[in-house]
Scaffold this active site. Structure first.
Site, PDB file in Angstrom:
ATOM      1  N   SER A 144      -0.996   2.328  -3.773  1.00  0.00           N
ATOM      2  CA  SER A 144      -0.066   2.688  -5.027  1.00  0.00           C
ATOM      3  C   SER A 144      -0.932   1.706  -6.211  1.00  0.00           C
ATOM      4  O   SER A 144      -1.663   0.884  -5.752  1.00  0.00           O
ATOM      5  CB  SER A 144       1.291   1.542  -4.636  1.00  0.00           C
ATOM      6  OG  SER A 144       1.964   1.166  -5.661  1.00  0.00           O
ATOM      7  N   TYR A 167       5.655  -5.498  -0.687  1.00  0.00           N
ATOM      8  CA  TYR A 167       5.213  -3.987  -0.902  1.00  0.00           C
ATOM      9  C   TYR A 167       3.786  -4.249  -1.556  1.00  0.00           C
ATOM     10  O   TYR A 167       2.877  -3.802  -0.941  1.00  0.00           O
ATOM     11  CB  TYR A 167       6.266  -3.545  -2.097  1.00  0.00           C
ATOM     12  CG  TYR A 167       5.666  -2.042  -2.461  1.00  0.00           C
ATOM     13  CD1 TYR A 167       6.396  -1.308  -1.761  1.00  0.00           C
ATOM     14  CD2 TYR A 167       5.039  -1.917  -3.566  1.00  0.00           C
ATOM     15  CE1 TYR A 167       6.094   0.318  -2.080  1.00  0.00           C
ATOM     16  CE2 TYR A 167       4.668  -0.598  -4.165  1.00  0.00           C
ATOM     17  CZ  TYR A 167       5.126   0.538  -3.359  1.00  0.00           C
ATOM     18  OH  TYR A 167       4.894   1.695  -3.692  1.00  0.00           O
TER      19      TYR A 167
HETATM   20  P1  NAD Z   1      10.941   8.476  -1.399  1.00  0.00           P
HETATM   21  O1  NAD Z   1      11.881   7.517  -0.754  1.00  0.00           O
HETATM   22  O2  NAD Z   1      11.252   9.546  -1.847  1.00  0.00           O
HETATM   23  O3  NAD Z   1      10.251   8.878   0.211  1.00  0.00           O
HETATM   24  C1  NAD Z   1       9.865   8.080   1.339  1.00  0.00           C
HETATM   25  C2  NAD Z   1       9.745   8.668   2.484  1.00  0.00           C
HETATM   26  O4  NAD Z   1       9.408   7.737   3.640  1.00  0.00           O
HETATM   27  C3  NAD Z   1      11.114   9.490   2.947  1.00  0.00           C
HETATM   28  O5  NAD Z   1      10.488  10.566   3.623  1.00  0.00           O
HETATM   29  C4  NAD Z   1      11.685   8.449   3.975  1.00  0.00           C
HETATM   30  O6  NAD Z   1      12.325   9.235   5.087  1.00  0.00           O
HETATM   31  C5  NAD Z   1      10.268   8.124   4.717  1.00  0.00           C
HETATM   32  N1  NAD Z   1      10.407   6.855   5.643  1.00  0.00           N
HETATM   33  C6  NAD Z   1      11.259   5.753   4.947  1.00  0.00           C
HETATM   34  N2  NAD Z   1      11.440   4.718   6.119  1.00  0.00           N
HETATM   35  C7  NAD Z   1      10.812   5.537   7.136  1.00  0.00           C
HETATM   36  C8  NAD Z   1      10.464   5.157   8.673  1.00  0.00           C
HETATM   37  N3  NAD Z   1      11.098   3.937   8.899  1.00  0.00           N
HETATM   38  N4  NAD Z   1      10.150   5.944   9.233  1.00  0.00           N
HETATM   39  C9  NAD Z   1       9.581   7.009   8.897  1.00  0.00           C
HETATM   40  N5  NAD Z   1       9.706   7.434   7.693  1.00  0.00           N
HETATM   41  C10 NAD Z   1      10.294   6.665   6.907  1.00  0.00           C
HETATM   42  O7  NAD Z   1       9.652   7.729  -1.587  1.00  0.00           O
HETATM   43  P2  NAD Z   1       8.192   8.158  -2.630  1.00  0.00           P
HETATM   44  O8  NAD Z   1       8.381   7.496  -3.955  1.00  0.00           O
HETATM   45  O9  NAD Z   1       8.106   9.381  -2.186  1.00  0.00           O
HETATM   46  O10 NAD Z   1       7.181   7.286  -1.803  1.00  0.00           O
HETATM   47  C11 NAD Z   1       6.101   7.780  -0.973  1.00  0.00           C
HETATM   48  C12 NAD Z   1       5.076   6.887  -0.807  1.00  0.00           C
HETATM   49  O11 NAD Z   1       4.356   6.754  -2.111  1.00  0.00           O
HETATM   50  C13 NAD Z   1       5.537   5.523  -0.460  1.00  0.00           C
HETATM   51  O12 NAD Z   1       4.412   4.901   0.431  1.00  0.00           O
HETATM   52  C14 NAD Z   1       5.296   4.547  -1.889  1.00  0.00           C
HETATM   53  O13 NAD Z   1       5.220   3.259  -1.693  1.00  0.00           O
HETATM   54  C15 NAD Z   1       4.226   5.331  -2.456  1.00  0.00           C
HETATM   55  N6  NAD Z   1       4.405   5.372  -4.072  1.00  0.00           N
HETATM   56  C16 NAD Z   1       5.438   5.803  -4.634  1.00  0.00           C
HETATM   57  C17 NAD Z   1       5.167   5.516  -6.244  1.00  0.00           C
HETATM   58  C18 NAD Z   1       6.449   5.888  -6.642  1.00  0.00           C
HETATM   59  O14 NAD Z   1       6.340   5.614  -8.143  1.00  0.00           O
HETATM   60  N7  NAD Z   1       7.473   6.638  -6.351  1.00  0.00           N
HETATM   61  C19 NAD Z   1       4.151   4.946  -6.657  1.00  0.00           C
HETATM   62  C20 NAD Z   1       3.236   4.335  -5.853  1.00  0.00           C
HETATM   63  C21 NAD Z   1       3.039   4.630  -4.421  1.00  0.00           C
END
Ligand code: NAD
Length: 229
Positions: A142, A155
């Site tokens: 991130s 985080y």
């Molecule tokens: P999201 O909530 O849409 O998806 C998260 C995924 O992780 C889901 O499939 C969920 O079921 C899974 N998950 C959560 N807990 C779990 C567990 N205990 N076991 C297995 N799976 C689990 O979120 P996103 O925004 O798509 O985030 C995906 C990644 O990208 C994360 O690592 C997040 O930190 C990173 N990220 C997101 C953003 C953003 O702005 N959305 C920015 C930078 C980084």
């Protein structure tokens, strides 16, 4: 180049992970989905991806807050599809609170899912990749792997850790045909960010519009969310 490779994407039942799995399937890779969610909806996504892209798609229901399940997920994928060539460590959660009020259980859960699961999945996947002389490991870190923001201690600590882990593994594996990289996205419009807006309204005492404009998109240069697709 990716045709018939086997790609395991953690947290691919939603958001960024689902988008990555869809693109890898489009490129001809067989897919291992993982993540939480409604069983019927996950099966619908799995079957649709397999039918449209004409690749094998399986679902492994590991809970990545439990360290042993990350390794078992990789082994289950190997048993079902023969190997894991591409590992995308993407599963992640968020929780916002001041350091002094941050619940211990949330700290442990975020460190386990956002950081430790990357380590244990890599540890399980690397031997097979090494034996074949080819592997790709992509850790979804991130912008918070590079900078801090208030109220996100667990985080930000976990994502900084992901960058450290990625650098070490990349150096260790540099002569093996396995690459290890991290991606540091800014804000992407997904359920994770939608959930944060309400939490940020509470901790900052701001309206929804102010949170989006000043907190979420404040340091995003183009003032727009990244879209998954
Ligand atoms: P999201 O909530 O849409 O998806 C998260 C995924 O992780 C889901 O499939 C969920 O079921 C899974 N998950 C959560 N807990 C779990 C567990 N205990 N076991 C297995 N799976 C689990 O979120 P996103 O925004 O798509 O985030 C995906 C990644 O990208 C994360 O690592 C997040 O930190 C990173 N990220 C997101 C953003 C953003 O702005 N959305 C920015 C930078 C980084």
């Amino acid at each position: 180049m990716l045709k018939d490779k086997v790609a395991l994407v953690t947290g691919s039942t939603s958001g960024i992970g689902l988008g990555i799995a869809q693109e890898l399937a489009k490129a001809g890779a067989h897919i291992v989905l993982n993540g939480l969610g409604d069983a019927g909806e996950i099966e619908r996504v799995r079957a649709e991806m397999a039918a449209i892209q004409q690749v094998q798609v399986i679902y492994v229901p590991a809970d990545l807050s439990q360290p042993d399940q990350a390794a078992e997920m990789v082994h289950a994928a190997g048993r079902a599809l023969g190997r894991v060539d591409i590992l995308v460590n993407n599963a992640g959660i968020q929780f916002v609170a001041p350091v002094e009020e941050f619940p211990a259980a949330k700290w442990h859960q975020i460190l386990a899912i956002n950081l430790s699961s990357n380590f244990f999945a890599m540890q399980a996947a690397i031997p097979g990749m090494k034996s074949r002389g080819w592997g790709r490991i992509i850790n979804i870190a991130s912008a918070h792997g590079l900078v801090g923001s208030p109220f996100k201690s667990a985080y930000v600590a976990a994502k900084h850790g992901v960058l450290g882990l990625t650098k070490v593994a990349a150096l260790e594996l540099a002569q093996t045909g396995i690459t290890v990289n991290a991606v540091c996205p800014g804000y992407v419009r997904t359920p994770l960010v939608e959930g944060q807006i309400t939490d940020q309204m509470k901790v900052h005492g701001l309206s929804r519009e102010a949170v989006i404009r000043d907190v979420i998109l404040g340091s995003q240069p183009n003032k727009r969310f990244v879209e998954v697709a």
